[in-house]
Design a protein around this motif. Structure first.
Motif, PDB file in Angstrom:
ATOM      1  N   ASN A 257      50.143 -20.188  34.429  1.00 18.96           N
ATOM      2  CA  ASN A 257      50.011 -19.374  35.641  1.00 18.96           C
ATOM      3  C   ASN A 257      50.365 -17.918  35.375  1.00 18.96           C
ATOM      4  O   ASN A 257      49.681 -16.991  35.849  1.00 18.96           O
ATOM      5  N   LEU A 258      51.475 -17.721  34.625  1.00 14.98           N
ATOM      6  CA  LEU A 258      51.894 -16.346  34.353  1.00 14.98           C
ATOM      7  C   LEU A 258      50.893 -15.633  33.446  1.00 14.98           C
ATOM      8  O   LEU A 258      50.607 -14.436  33.630  1.00 14.98           O
ATOM      9  N   GLU A 259      50.354 -16.338  32.438  1.00 16.43           N
ATOM     10  CA  GLU A 259      49.366 -15.713  31.556  1.00 16.43           C
ATOM     11  C   GLU A 259      48.092 -15.358  32.326  1.00 16.43           C
ATOM     12  O   GLU A 259      47.495 -14.282  32.125  1.00 16.43           O
ATOM     13  N   ASP A 260      47.697 -16.285  33.234  1.00 10.28           N
ATOM     14  CA  ASP A 260      46.484 -16.003  34.032  1.00 10.28           C
ATOM     15  C   ASP A 260      46.697 -14.807  34.941  1.00 10.28           C
ATOM     16  O   ASP A 260      45.811 -13.946  35.089  1.00 10.28           O
ATOM     17  N   ALA A 261      47.901 -14.735  35.552  1.00  8.07           N
ATOM     18  CA  ALA A 261      48.196 -13.588  36.419  1.00  8.07           C
ATOM     19  C   ALA A 261      48.266 -12.309  35.621  1.00  8.07           C
ATOM     20  O   ALA A 261      47.877 -11.224  36.099  1.00  8.07           O
ATOM     21  N   SER A 262      48.756 -12.405  34.366  1.00  5.23           N
ATOM     22  CA  SER A 262      48.859 -11.209  33.536  1.00  5.23           C
ATOM     23  C   SER A 262      47.498 -10.737  33.055  1.00  5.23           C
ATOM     24  O   SER A 262      47.225  -9.530  33.005  1.00  5.23           O
ATOM     25  N   MET A 263      46.609 -11.670  32.725  1.00  3.19           N
ATOM     26  CA  MET A 263      45.295 -11.306  32.199  1.00  3.19           C
ATOM     27  C   MET A 263      44.319 -10.914  33.310  1.00  3.19           C
ATOM     28  O   MET A 263      43.451 -10.064  33.106  1.00  3.19           O
ATOM     29  N   HIS A 264      44.482 -11.503  34.506  1.00  6.04           N
ATOM     30  CA  HIS A 264      43.559 -11.213  35.605  1.00  6.04           C
ATOM     31  C   HIS A 264      44.354 -10.916  36.865  1.00  6.04           C
ATOM     32  O   HIS A 264      44.324 -11.692  37.838  1.00  6.04           O
ATOM     33  N   PRO A 265      45.074  -9.831  36.872  1.00  8.03           N
ATOM     34  CA  PRO A 265      45.900  -9.536  38.052  1.00  8.03           C
ATOM     35  C   PRO A 265      45.074  -9.321  39.317  1.00  8.03           C
ATOM     36  O   PRO A 265      45.532  -9.611  40.420  1.00  8.03           O
ATOM     37  N   GLU A 266      43.817  -8.843  39.164  1.00  9.04           N
ATOM     38  CA  GLU A 266      43.009  -8.567  40.348  1.00  9.04           C
ATOM     39  C   GLU A 266      42.494  -9.846  41.000  1.00  9.04           C
ATOM     40  O   GLU A 266      42.130  -9.842  42.181  1.00  9.04           O
ATOM     41  N   ASP A 267      42.472 -10.953  40.243  1.00  8.94           N
ATOM     42  CA  ASP A 267      41.969 -12.220  40.787  1.00  8.94           C
ATOM     43  C   ASP A 267      43.084 -13.128  41.300  1.00  8.94           C
ATOM     44  O   ASP A 267      42.813 -14.278  41.688  1.00  8.94           O
ATOM     45  N   ASN A 268      44.352 -12.708  41.235  1.00  5.25           N
ATOM     46  CA  ASN A 268      45.469 -13.565  41.618  1.00  5.25           C
ATOM     47  C   ASN A 268      46.298 -12.908  42.703  1.00  5.25           C
ATOM     48  O   ASN A 268      46.436 -11.669  42.754  1.00  5.25           O
ATOM     49  N   ASP A 269      46.799 -13.773  43.565  1.00  6.46           N
ATOM     50  CA  ASP A 269      47.736 -13.340  44.600  1.00  6.46           C
ATOM     51  C   ASP A 269      49.125 -13.336  43.976  1.00  6.46           C
ATOM     52  O   ASP A 269      49.659 -14.381  43.611  1.00  6.46           O
ATOM     53  N   LEU A 270      49.712 -12.147  43.815  1.00  8.47           N
ATOM     54  CA  LEU A 270      51.000 -12.022  43.135  1.00  8.47           C
ATOM     55  C   LEU A 270      52.082 -12.853  43.826  1.00  8.47           C
ATOM     56  O   LEU A 270      52.884 -13.520  43.162  1.00  8.47           O
ATOM     57  N   ARG A 271      52.134 -12.843  45.146  1.00  8.81           N
ATOM     58  CA  ARG A 271      53.150 -13.612  45.866  1.00  8.81           C
ATOM     59  C   ARG A 271      52.972 -15.116  45.605  1.00  8.81           C
ATOM     60  O   ARG A 271      53.962 -15.836  45.397  1.00  8.81           O
ATOM     61  N   ALA A 272      51.722 -15.572  45.613  1.00 12.05           N
ATOM     62  CA  ALA A 272      51.473 -17.002  45.360  1.00 12.05           C
ATOM     63  C   ALA A 272      51.897 -17.377  43.941  1.00 12.05           C
ATOM     64  O   ALA A 272      52.458 -18.457  43.695  1.00 12.05           O
ATOM     65  N   VAL A 273      51.613 -16.478  42.980  1.00 14.88           N
ATOM     66  CA  VAL A 273      52.011 -16.741  41.597  1.00 14.88           C
ATOM     67  C   VAL A 273      53.532 -16.823  41.481  1.00 14.88           C
ATOM     68  O   VAL A 273      54.095 -17.717  40.825  1.00 14.88           O
ATOM     69  N   VAL A 274      54.213 -15.863  42.110  1.00 10.23           N
ATOM     70  CA  VAL A 274      55.681 -15.859  42.067  1.00 10.23           C
ATOM     71  C   VAL A 274      56.245 -17.105  42.736  1.00 10.23           C
ATOM     72  O   VAL A 274      57.171 -17.750  42.236  1.00 10.23           O
ATOM     73  N   ASP A 275      55.707 -17.487  43.887  1.00  7.89           N
ATOM     74  CA  ASP A 275      56.178 -18.689  44.588  1.00  7.89           C
ATOM     75  C   ASP A 275      55.986 -19.927  43.717  1.00  7.89           C
ATOM     76  O   ASP A 275      56.872 -20.803  43.632  1.00  7.89           O
ATOM     77  N   SER A 276      54.832 -20.010  43.064  1.00  7.85           N
ATOM     78  CA  SER A 276      54.568 -21.158  42.175  1.00  7.85           C
ATOM     79  C   SER A 276      55.543 -21.164  40.995  1.00  7.85           C
ATOM     80  O   SER A 276      56.057 -22.213  40.595  1.00  7.85           O
TER      81      SER A 276
END
Length: 447
Positions: A257-276
Motif C-alpha cells: 500500500n505504501l509503495e503504491d501510494a508513493s509511486m502513484h500519489p495522484e491515484d490514491n487517497d492519502l487519508r485512506a492509505v494512512v488509515d489502512s
C-alpha cells in the motif's frame, strides 16, 4: 599443590583406607597390650605359687633337695646364696647359673619382673619372681621363673596383628572402591548423557534410577530442568516461527500500500492509505504483543498471589462494556494461587471470544468441584463441532462459517488462555453443551 585426588571414588577409598588403618591400628595396639598383660599375669600367678612355697620351706627348714617340681620343668626354681651360688633348685634348673643378678633388699623382699637375654631372633625372656627369704643380711633369695611364649618375644604377635590391620584395611578400601563405584555409576551415566545433549536435540533425558536417594533426586531434577529448557526453547522456536509466518502477510500488505501510494500519489487517497496503514500497524502490534505474552507464560518471571476467582471475575465484568446480556453465578471463597494479570487476561480472552460469537447471552460461572476451582464462560452462539474443539486452541487457528477471520482477533486468544491454564497447573477445555459453547477452566484450589 593438590593433595587429595580429583576423583571422588579414589578420594573416598583413600580416606576409608587411612581411617581403617588408624582404627584397626589402635585396636591392634590395644589387643597387643592386653595379650601381653594377660599372659604375663597368668605366668606370674603360677610362679608366685612355686616361689612362695619354696621360700616358706627355706624359712621353716622343710625344703627338700632337689626342690620338688610338679610342672614337668615348665616352672623353674632356684635358691641362691649371698655369694651368688645356687644352693638348691628344681631338677630342670639344676646346674644352671643364677637366673638373675637382681637381689631384693631387706625392705622390699619380693620383686616381680621380666628379664631378657640374647639378641633377636634367639632372644629369650622370662617372668621372674625373686623373694628374699628373711631380712637377715645373709638371707638367701628364692627365684622362680617361667619363659614367655616365643610369639611375645620374637615379635610374631605384632607381625600377625600388623598383617591383620593391613588386610582388613585393604578389604575396607576394596569394599569402599566398589560401593562408591556402584553409587557413582548413575552419576557417570547422567554426566555422559548431559554431555551428549545439545541445543538441536533437547528431547533426550538422563537415566533415572529408582528410589528416593540423592542420586535419584538429582536425576529427576536434571530431567525436570531439561523439560523446562525444552519447553523454553520450544517457545522460542514457536515464537520465531509464528512471527515469521504471521507477520509476513500484514507487513507485505502494508509495504504494498505504501509503495503504491508513493509511486502513484495522484491515484490514491492519502487519508485512506494512512488509515489502512494504521489498521495494519495495530494488527501487527496486537500479534507481537500476544506472541511475546505466549513466550513469557510459565517462565516464572511473575510473582504469584492468592486470587479469589469470583472477585476477579466480578471486577473484570464491571470494567467491560457488553453489547449482549451477561449472566453471572459467582460463588464466593473460591481461591487459587497464580499470577493475577495472566488470569485476568485468560478471562478477558474467553469473554472476548464469547461476546464475538454469542447470539444474545454470555454466562460466567465460578464455583468449586472435586477439590478444583471452576471458571466457566458460556455463549449461546453456533457452537463448535466436536472435531474442532482441540484445534481452536492452536495458534492462528480460525474456524469456518461464523468463526472466521472476518470476526476479528489475532487467532492467539484461546492459545494464550490454554497456555496460562497449563502454567497454573490447570486445564481449559470445551465441554459438551446442547447449544452454544462452554469453556471450562479448572485450577487447583489454594488452601
Amino acid at each position: 599443590m593438590r593433595i587429595l585426588p580429583r576423583s571422588i571414588r579414589t578420594r573416598d577409598t583413600l580416606i576409608a583406607a587411612v581411617l581403617a588403618v588408624l582404627v584397626l591400628g589402635i585396636t591392634a595396639v590395644g589387643v597387643d597390650l592386653a595379650v601381653r598383660a594377660t599372659v604375663k599375669a597368668d605366668l606370674l600367678q603360677e610362679i608366685q605359687v612355686a616361689a612362695r612355697r619354696s621360700s616358706g620351706g627355706v624359712r621353716d627348714g622343710s625344703l627338700v633337695t632337689p626342690i620338688p617340681d610338679d610342672t614337668g620343668g615348665r616352672i623353674l626354681v632356684q635358691v641362691v646364696g649371698p655369694g651368688g651360688h645356687v644352693l638348691d633348685a628344681t631338677p630342670a634348673a639344676t646346674g644352671r647359673p643364677p637366673v638373675s643378678r637382681l637381689w631384693p633388699s631387706s625392705t622390699v623382699r619380693v620383686r616381680d619382673y621380666v628379664e631378657c637375654r640374647g639378641e633377636w631372633p634367639r632372644r629369650e625372656c622370662v617372668v621372674i619372681e625373686a623373694i628374699r627369704a628373711t631380712t637377715a643380711p645373709d638371707s638367701v633369695v628364692v627365684y622362680a621363673w617361667e619363659p614367655l611364649p616365643s610369639y611375645l618375644v620374637s615379635g610374631l604377635l605384632e607381625v600377625l596383628l600388623g598383617t591383620g590391620v593391613l588386610l582388613f584395611a585393604a578389604l575396607a578400601a576394596w569394599i569402599t572402591w566398589h560401593v562408591v563405584g556402584r553409587t557413582l555409576g548413575p552419576v557417570a551415566a547422567i554426566r555422559a548423557q548431559l554431555a551428549e545433549i545439545s541445543a538441536s536435540d533437547l528431547s533426550r533425558r538422563v537415566p533415572q534410577p529408582s528410589g528416593q536417594d540423592e542420586i535419584a533426586l538429582l536425576a529427576r531434577t536434571a530431567n525436570a530442568t531439561l523439560d523446562r529448557l525444552e519447553r523454553a526453547v520450544g517457545r522460542q522456536r514457536q515464537f520465531a516461527s509464528d512471527a515469521s509466518h504471521e507477520l509476513r502477510t500484514p507487513i507485505a500488505g502494508l509495504r504494498a500500500n505504501l509503495e503504491d501510494a508513493s509511486m502513484h500519489p495522484e491515484d490514491n487517497d492519502l487519508r485512506a492509505v494512512v488509515d489502512s496503514a494504521l489498521r495494519d500497524t495495530d494488527r501487527l502490534e496486537s500479534i507481537v504483543t500476544d506472541l511475546l505474552l505466549l513466550a513469557r507464560i510459565g517462565t516464572g518471571a511473575s510473582a504469584e498471589e492468592s486470587i479469589d476467582l469470583a472477585e476477579m471475575a466480578a471486577a473484570e465484568i464491571a470494567r467491560r462494556t457488553f453489547a449482549l446480556k451477561i449472566r453471572t453465578d459467582l460463588a464466593g471463597d473460591v481461591v487459587v494461587r497464580g499470577v493475577r494479570m495472566q488470569l485476568v487476561r485468560l478471562l478477558g480472552n474467553l469473554l472476548d471470544n464469547a461476546e464475538r460469537y454469542a447470539d444474545g447471552i454470555v454466562s460466567v460461572e465460578v464455583t468449586s468441584r472435586d477439590g478444583h476451582a471452576l471458571l466457566a464462560v458460556t455463549d449461546d452462539g453456533a457452537g463448535i463441532p466436536v472435531a474442532d474443539r482441540e484445534r481452536v486452541f492452536e495458534r492462528f487457528t480460525r474456524l469456518d462459517t461464523a468463526r472466521s477471520r472476518g470476526a476479528g482477533g489475532t487467532g492467539l486468544g484461546l492459545a494464550i488462555a490454554r497456555e496460562i491454564a497449563h502454567a497454573h497447573g490447570g486445564t481449559l477445555r470445551i465441554e459438551d453443551r446442547d447449544h452454544g459453547t462452554r469453556f471450562a477452566l479448572r485450577l487447583p484450589l489454594h488452601t
